[in-house]
Design an enzyme around this catalytic site. Structure first.
Site, PDB file in Angstrom:
ATOM      1  N   ASN A   1     -11.838   9.857 -24.762  1.00 32.71           N
ATOM      2  CA  ASN A   1     -12.251   8.654 -24.035  1.00 32.71           C
ATOM      3  C   ASN A   1     -13.333   7.938 -24.842  1.00 32.71           C
ATOM      4  O   ASN A   1     -14.394   8.508 -25.097  1.00 32.71           O
ATOM      5  CB  ASN A   1     -12.780   9.111 -22.670  1.00 32.71           C
ATOM      6  CG  ASN A   1     -13.141   7.943 -21.801  1.00 32.71           C
ATOM      7  OD1 ASN A   1     -13.700   6.975 -22.285  1.00 32.71           O
ATOM      8  ND2 ASN A   1     -12.840   8.026 -20.517  1.00 32.71           N
TER       9      ASN A   1
ATOM     10  N   HIS B   1     -17.639   5.499 -23.971  1.00 34.50           N
ATOM     11  CA  HIS B   1     -19.073   5.728 -24.165  1.00 34.50           C
ATOM     12  C   HIS B   1     -19.581   5.093 -25.451  1.00 34.50           C
ATOM     13  O   HIS B   1     -20.770   4.827 -25.586  1.00 34.50           O
ATOM     14  CB  HIS B   1     -19.368   7.221 -24.092  1.00 34.50           C
ATOM     15  CG  HIS B   1     -18.874   7.816 -22.801  1.00 34.50           C
ATOM     16  ND1 HIS B   1     -19.506   7.582 -21.601  1.00 34.50           N
ATOM     17  CD2 HIS B   1     -17.783   8.554 -22.525  1.00 34.50           C
ATOM     18  CE1 HIS B   1     -18.815   8.200 -20.645  1.00 34.50           C
ATOM     19  NE2 HIS B   1     -17.771   8.782 -21.175  1.00 34.50           N
TER      20      HIS B   1
ATOM     21  N   HIS C   1     -11.288   2.857 -20.312  1.00 30.87           N
ATOM     22  CA  HIS C   1     -11.410   2.500 -18.892  1.00 30.87           C
ATOM     23  C   HIS C   1     -11.920   1.064 -18.797  1.00 30.87           C
ATOM     24  O   HIS C   1     -13.088   0.795 -19.090  1.00 30.87           O
ATOM     25  CB  HIS C   1     -12.398   3.474 -18.223  1.00 30.87           C
ATOM     26  CG  HIS C   1     -12.549   3.272 -16.747  1.00 30.87           C
ATOM     27  ND1 HIS C   1     -13.284   4.117 -15.958  1.00 30.87           N
ATOM     28  CD2 HIS C   1     -12.065   2.324 -15.898  1.00 30.87           C
ATOM     29  CE1 HIS C   1     -13.250   3.704 -14.699  1.00 30.87           C
ATOM     30  NE2 HIS C   1     -12.526   2.613 -14.648  1.00 30.87           N
TER      31      HIS C   1
ATOM     32  N   ARG D   1     -13.244  -1.521 -16.632  1.00 36.54           N
ATOM     33  CA  ARG D   1     -13.811  -1.630 -15.280  1.00 36.54           C
ATOM     34  C   ARG D   1     -13.827  -3.078 -14.831  1.00 36.54           C
ATOM     35  O   ARG D   1     -13.900  -4.004 -15.635  1.00 36.54           O
ATOM     36  CB  ARG D   1     -15.243  -1.092 -15.275  1.00 36.54           C
ATOM     37  CG  ARG D   1     -15.304   0.424 -15.277  1.00 36.54           C
ATOM     38  CD  ARG D   1     -16.741   0.908 -15.290  1.00 36.54           C
ATOM     39  NE  ARG D   1     -16.794   2.342 -15.110  1.00 36.54           N
ATOM     40  CZ  ARG D   1     -16.904   2.948 -13.936  1.00 36.54           C
ATOM     41  NH1 ARG D   1     -16.984   2.249 -12.827  1.00 36.54           N
ATOM     42  NH2 ARG D   1     -16.938   4.256 -13.859  1.00 36.54           N
TER      43      ARG D   1
ATOM     44  N   ARG E   1     -18.346  -3.393 -17.710  1.00 41.25           N
ATOM     45  CA  ARG E   1     -19.698  -2.996 -18.111  1.00 41.25           C
ATOM     46  C   ARG E   1     -19.748  -2.266 -19.458  1.00 41.25           C
ATOM     47  O   ARG E   1     -20.783  -2.195 -20.072  1.00 41.25           O
ATOM     48  CB  ARG E   1     -20.362  -2.169 -17.018  1.00 41.25           C
ATOM     49  CG  ARG E   1     -20.058  -0.700 -17.083  1.00 41.25           C
ATOM     50  CD  ARG E   1     -20.883   0.038 -16.084  1.00 41.25           C
ATOM     51  NE  ARG E   1     -20.436  -0.286 -14.752  1.00 41.25           N
ATOM     52  CZ  ARG E   1     -20.292   0.620 -13.781  1.00 41.25           C
ATOM     53  NH1 ARG E   1     -20.608   1.854 -14.015  1.00 41.25           N
ATOM     54  NH2 ARG E   1     -19.865   0.287 -12.585  1.00 41.25           N
TER      55      ARG E   1
ATOM     56  N   GLU F   1      -7.362   3.774 -18.091  1.00 44.64           N
ATOM     57  CA  GLU F   1      -7.914   4.140 -16.781  1.00 44.64           C
ATOM     58  C   GLU F   1      -8.284   2.859 -16.071  1.00 44.64           C
ATOM     59  O   GLU F   1      -8.918   1.971 -16.663  1.00 44.64           O
ATOM     60  CB  GLU F   1      -9.199   4.963 -16.955  1.00 44.64           C
ATOM     61  CG  GLU F   1      -8.979   6.409 -17.204  1.00 44.64           C
ATOM     62  CD  GLU F   1     -10.310   7.123 -17.361  1.00 44.64           C
ATOM     63  OE1 GLU F   1     -11.355   6.596 -16.950  1.00 44.64           O
ATOM     64  OE2 GLU F   1     -10.296   8.210 -17.930  1.00 44.64           O
TER      65      GLU F   1
ATOM     66  N   THR G   1     -17.122   7.748 -13.476  1.00 48.57           N
ATOM     67  CA  THR G   1     -16.313   8.011 -12.287  1.00 48.57           C
ATOM     68  C   THR G   1     -16.859   9.247 -11.572  1.00 48.57           C
ATOM     69  O   THR G   1     -17.055  10.283 -12.200  1.00 48.57           O
ATOM     70  CB  THR G   1     -14.845   8.258 -12.696  1.00 48.57           C
ATOM     71  OG1 THR G   1     -14.479   7.260 -13.652  1.00 48.57           O
ATOM     72  CG2 THR G   1     -13.933   8.181 -11.503  1.00 48.57           C
TER      73      THR G   1
ATOM     74  N   GLU H   1      -4.344  14.077 -12.792  1.00 41.67           N
ATOM     75  CA  GLU H   1      -5.470  14.586 -13.587  1.00 41.67           C
ATOM     76  C   GLU H   1      -6.473  15.166 -12.607  1.00 41.67           C
ATOM     77  O   GLU H   1      -7.016  14.452 -11.761  1.00 41.67           O
ATOM     78  CB  GLU H   1      -6.112  13.465 -14.400  1.00 41.67           C
ATOM     79  CG  GLU H   1      -7.312  13.970 -15.218  1.00 41.67           C
ATOM     80  CD  GLU H   1      -7.980  12.888 -16.074  1.00 41.67           C
ATOM     81  OE1 GLU H   1      -7.300  11.912 -16.462  1.00 41.67           O
ATOM     82  OE2 GLU H   1      -9.183  13.027 -16.337  1.00 41.67           O
TER      83      GLU H   1
ATOM     84  N   HIS I   1     -13.062  15.322 -17.002  1.00 40.15           N
ATOM     85  CA  HIS I   1     -14.368  14.931 -16.484  1.00 40.15           C
ATOM     86  C   HIS I   1     -15.382  16.049 -16.654  1.00 40.15           C
ATOM     87  O   HIS I   1     -15.164  17.152 -16.147  1.00 40.15           O
ATOM     88  CB  HIS I   1     -14.329  14.514 -15.006  1.00 40.15           C
ATOM     89  CG  HIS I   1     -15.382  13.474 -14.722  1.00 40.15           C
ATOM     90  ND1 HIS I   1     -16.688  13.796 -14.491  1.00 40.15           N
ATOM     91  CD2 HIS I   1     -15.316  12.117 -14.697  1.00 40.15           C
ATOM     92  CE1 HIS I   1     -17.377  12.693 -14.313  1.00 40.15           C
ATOM     93  NE2 HIS I   1     -16.583  11.657 -14.450  1.00 40.15           N
TER      94      HIS I   1
END
Ligand code: PXP
Length: 264
Positions: free
Chosen positions: A7, A10, A53, A55, A59, A80, A119, A169, A216
């Site tokens: 992912n 970040h 992801h 959003r 952000r 995502e 999340t 998931e 996660h």
């Protein structure tokens, strides 16, 4: 053997920490670090899947990141997103216009809270069955593989199967916090129990004909017992890899995690 999904959100979070409000003298298009370059390094390090992801409030990852990733990625892209009309339209647009095999190939539906840093809980599929069924059908009609990010609960797994999801998931956050509290000692009942819940959910998912993924809060210390679960197909990991990359670089951070995931 499980695959590794990396992912890259970040990396975008670091970029936005600097540029969110506009930084003096910045030339558009030169903002760094670029999550797309991170994606390239992640693939060189052995990532099997790239997760991003988008959003609602953009952000961290933005529309440009998604568009570029869909164009340049040479591995599966997992988008995502919240199950909103806006996000479904974006997923279908990229699916239709991608020059690169029609990515994203997979969408993972997640709940989205405005204030959360990441999340926080699984999607309540059971509580919004009709809506989920509609969203899943639209995405599947376009050839997208659809996954639900859910807690390790029987009711959610069964609701996901009924809604037509291809994969679930399982949210490994509770397992990760039990692992940290127990210092990784599986004689501690809470930790053994949390792993068992993930494992049971995985068996149920596979038994219902869906693919079992997990993710996660997985990290270099806690990932092995999850990677060893019989039916698990993909692990989705972000924060730990990007944190490690600060010290050793993205490619090596992914290589190290991949080694743990495949049991080298
Ligand atoms: N899977 C899902 C559905 C997520 O929302 C996230 C966080 O973006 C992850 C996996 C990765 O979590 P982490 O960054 O804690 O590894």
């Amino acid at each position: 053997m499980a695959s590794l999904g990396v992912n890259i959100d970040h990396v975008a979070t670091i970029r936005q920490a600097r540029y969110r409000h506009g930084a003096v003298g910045v030339v558009e298009g030169t903002e760094e670090p670029d999550p797309i370059l991170a994606a390239h390094e992640a693939v060189l390090g052995g990532a099997d899947v790239l997760t991003i992801h988008l959003r609602e409030d953009r952000r961290h990852v933005n529309d440009r990141d998604l568009e570029l990733l869909c164009r340049v990625a040479r591995v599966k892209v997992n988008l995502e997103m919240a199950a909103t009309d806006e996000m479904v339209a974006i997923a279908l647009k990229h699916r239709a216009t991608s020059v690169n095999g029609g990515r994203p190939q997979m969408v993972t539906l997640v709940p989205e809270g405005r204030q959360e840093v990441t999340t926080e809980g699984g999607l309540d599929v059971a509580g919004q069955a009709a809506r989920m069924k509609g969203v899943v059908a639209k995405l599947k009609d376009a050839g997208v593989v659809v996954s639900a990010f859910i807690d390790a609960e029987t009711a959610q797994v069964e609701a996901a199967a009924k809604a037509g999801f291809d994969c679930c998931e399982i949210h490994t956050g509770p397992y990760a916090s039990a692992f940290a509290k127990a210092g990784g000692d599986f004689r501690v009942g809470a930790l053994a129990g949390s792993l068992e819940r993930v494992s049971d959910a995985g068996e149920r998912i596979a038994g219902l004909g869906m693919r079992f993924n997990a993710g996660h809060a997985l990290n270099y210390a806690n990932v092995r017992p999850i990677a060893e679960l019989m039916e698990v197909e993909e692990l989705h990991i972000g924060h730990a890899i990007v944190s490690r990359a600060v010290f050793v670089g993205m490619r090596r951070a992914v290589e190290e995690m991949k080694g743990l995931v495949v049991g080298l």
